[in-house]
Design an enzyme around this catalytic site. Structure first.
Site, mmCIF file in Angstrom:
data_model
loop_
_atom_site.group_PDB
_atom_site.id
_atom_site.type_symbol
_atom_site.label_atom_id
_atom_site.label_comp_id
_atom_site.label_asym_id
_atom_site.label_seq_id
_atom_site.Cartn_x
_atom_site.Cartn_y
_atom_site.Cartn_z
ATOM 1 N N LYS A 52 -7.569 11.142 6.400
ATOM 2 C CA LYS A 52 -8.492 10.730 5.340
ATOM 3 C C LYS A 52 -9.377 11.847 4.803
ATOM 4 O O LYS A 52 -9.886 11.758 3.688
ATOM 5 C CB LYS A 52 -9.376 9.586 5.838
ATOM 6 C CG LYS A 52 -8.634 8.287 6.096
ATOM 7 C CD LYS A 52 -8.357 7.524 4.808
ATOM 8 C CE LYS A 52 -7.864 6.110 5.109
ATOM 9 N NZ LYS A 52 -7.711 5.294 3.897
ATOM 10 N N SER A 309 -1.128 9.187 11.886
ATOM 11 C CA SER A 309 -2.195 9.329 10.895
ATOM 12 C C SER A 309 -3.602 9.588 11.417
ATOM 13 O O SER A 309 -4.440 10.086 10.664
ATOM 14 C CB SER A 309 -2.202 8.115 9.963
ATOM 15 O OG SER A 309 -2.210 6.929 10.736
#
Lengths: 326, 326
Positions: A52, A309
């Site tokens: 992110k 992720s």
């Protein structure tokens, strides 16, 4: 206006030297177990411990002086929160993050640690978008969505750009690229990059069984907003629907969606701990979970790109998982 | 006959495609915390989860057909055991490993999983070298020491060779390279490689406080065999003395030795978990522990190479550490 490959290349130039270019790693043990060549892209090693940061930095660095003075507001289950908070700190602007009250403590603490102001909300009864919009109106702050923003999507797409280039440097070409799907920002960006470089590479998304909104939406041909009936171990993937900007890209690019159970996710986290020696959070491990459970359609392919992720998991939960209590 | 830089280059060629070339990684968070540029060499990501695979493979691949038929015997606390077991399996030769009865369960299980035969011994009352020698005499098997062997040392030296070349590719030159010291194989090999490429780079070793045999030996100018009075969290670093082959190299190359407590080791493991998202075993984390505790003499340097030597830790122990129970 959809995100292009050029947008992703531009994002890569902006985040260079700020985000980490995570290494592409291989585990002979995993390859042997699956009979595949798995090229692991560990965004667990990214700044703030999740991919992110890329989108957040790409978005914030493009704000003008006036916008920077007014600051940013974001709503997030935790990783986007940390990404925005750190990017805002690095770029010298105020940030307010709207987070669910039950977000992992580590994500709340880290976000606060980067200097952001935090507003907690009740995930099941309050509307985070409405809260963020109210704050924005009040302060004139720029809203930074977690996935429905072209600059955010382009930033996340640098994961796919790097993966493909690093694979090429190894003389490898992924037949399939697997990534988790929450709101779809990572997948939309990554798919855009991958398909531009290798149209025949198949994109496979993975969702938790309890949050299969993207699978259902793809099957229906339109965005379906599901009403959350329960929880998932995967706190990062609990979006009730794919994004408005991300969904058209997912429709065009996703070849298949695999669903994984919490048990399979815990198994993957244990495998990552014991064999890969990586700390992977539940939502970050869904791709690995699907592979280990034999749930990924490989379309005859042998070389697989796998995005892990993020790695932001509370020690208490991680301890319970590695001990087999979950 | 001491190990040369050429021996290490030859080892690199032999292990290429078998051992993993672990990536050199940087953590902006760690750099910010220490005010340094730390180039992390995570041998936790190596095959069998520790650097030991390198030396084991380099040694075993050089055995002739007759030696391979007779097989190998090794004594090891666990990582060398796994390294030899896997290398033997890959090269198609039998292996018997003599391991302490209290070795981490994961190391015993993994060694067995690679197909090796295991003989357990009591660490405090039995002599592992004698047991291995007896087995060797009985079967004609080749003894593969954990560190006192030039091929083993040369194999471990490839860690230093890669680290320096990877640093160079980043445009960086380590002022200091930090590595754990047990028997001294990793340090002897790594120091040989590093010093050949950069004589002014300082080598700093780290030992557990309870096993400071190398520090005492260096201070005395001769090998001192200590009698183990207690235990350390660092099961991999409990050699009672530096090796006979390794010690002269350590004398020539080590600039300083730092000692770390079990509490500092646990703190480093927690930091690796929460911030680096890496699973590092106690003995593997001593260099990080020393850095975080401010115990490393940096000689005015700012760029530091840090070897995280392994990640084989039992889930039960790891769970207790991340929860803060240790």
């Amino acid at each position: 206006m959809s995100v292009t490959f050029a947008d992703i290349e531009a994002a890569a130039a902006r985040i260079k030297g700020h985000a980490v270019e995570t290494p592409l790693i291989e585990s002979p043990a995993l390859n042997d177990r699956l009979g595949l060549r798995v090229l692991i892209k560990p965004e667990t090693l990214q700044r703030v411990g999740a991919f992110k940061f890329r989108g957040a930095y790409n978005r914030l660095v493009q704000l003008n002086a006036d916008e920077r003075k007014r600051g940013v507001v974001a709503f997030s289950s935790g990783n986007h929160a940390q990404g925005v908070a750190l990017a805002a700190k690095l770029l010298g602007m105020p940030a307010l993050i709207v987070m669910p009250s039950d977000a992992p403590a580590i994500k709340v603490a880290n976000t606060r640690g980067y200097g952001a102001e935090i507003k907690l909300y009740d995930r099941l009864t309050e509307n985070r978008e409405a809260i963020a919009a109210a704050v924005s109106a009040e302060r004139g702050a720029v809203v930074v969505p977690a996935f429905d923003d072209p600059h955010i999507i382009a930033g996340q797409g640098t994961v796919g750009l790097e993966l493909m280039r690093q694979a090429e440097a190894l003389g490898a070409l992924p037949d399939v690229v697997i990534a988790p799907v929450g709101g779809g920002g990572l997948m939309a960006g990554t798919a855009t990059a991958v398909k531009a470089l290798s149209p025949r590479t198949a994109m496979v998304g993975v969702e938790p069984e309890a949050f299969d909104d993207t699978l259902r939406s793809l099957q229906a041909g339109e965005r379906i907003v599901t009403k959350p009936t329960g929880r998932s171990l995967c706190d990062a993937l609990e979006s009730p629907a794919p994004g408005e900007l991300t969904f058209p890209v997912l429709m065009k690019t996703i070849a298949d969606i695999a669903l994984v159970s919490d048990a399979e996710v815990a198994e993957a986290m244990r495998y990552a701990f014991s064999t890969l020696k990586l700390v992977v959070e539940p939502g970050g491990s869904v791709g690995l979970a699907a592979l280990l459970a034999g749930k990924v359609k490989l379309f005859g392919g042998k070389t697989v790109g796998l995005v892990l992720s993020g790695g932001n998991v509370d020690p208490e939960l991680f301890a319970r998982v590695v001990r087999g209590e979950i």
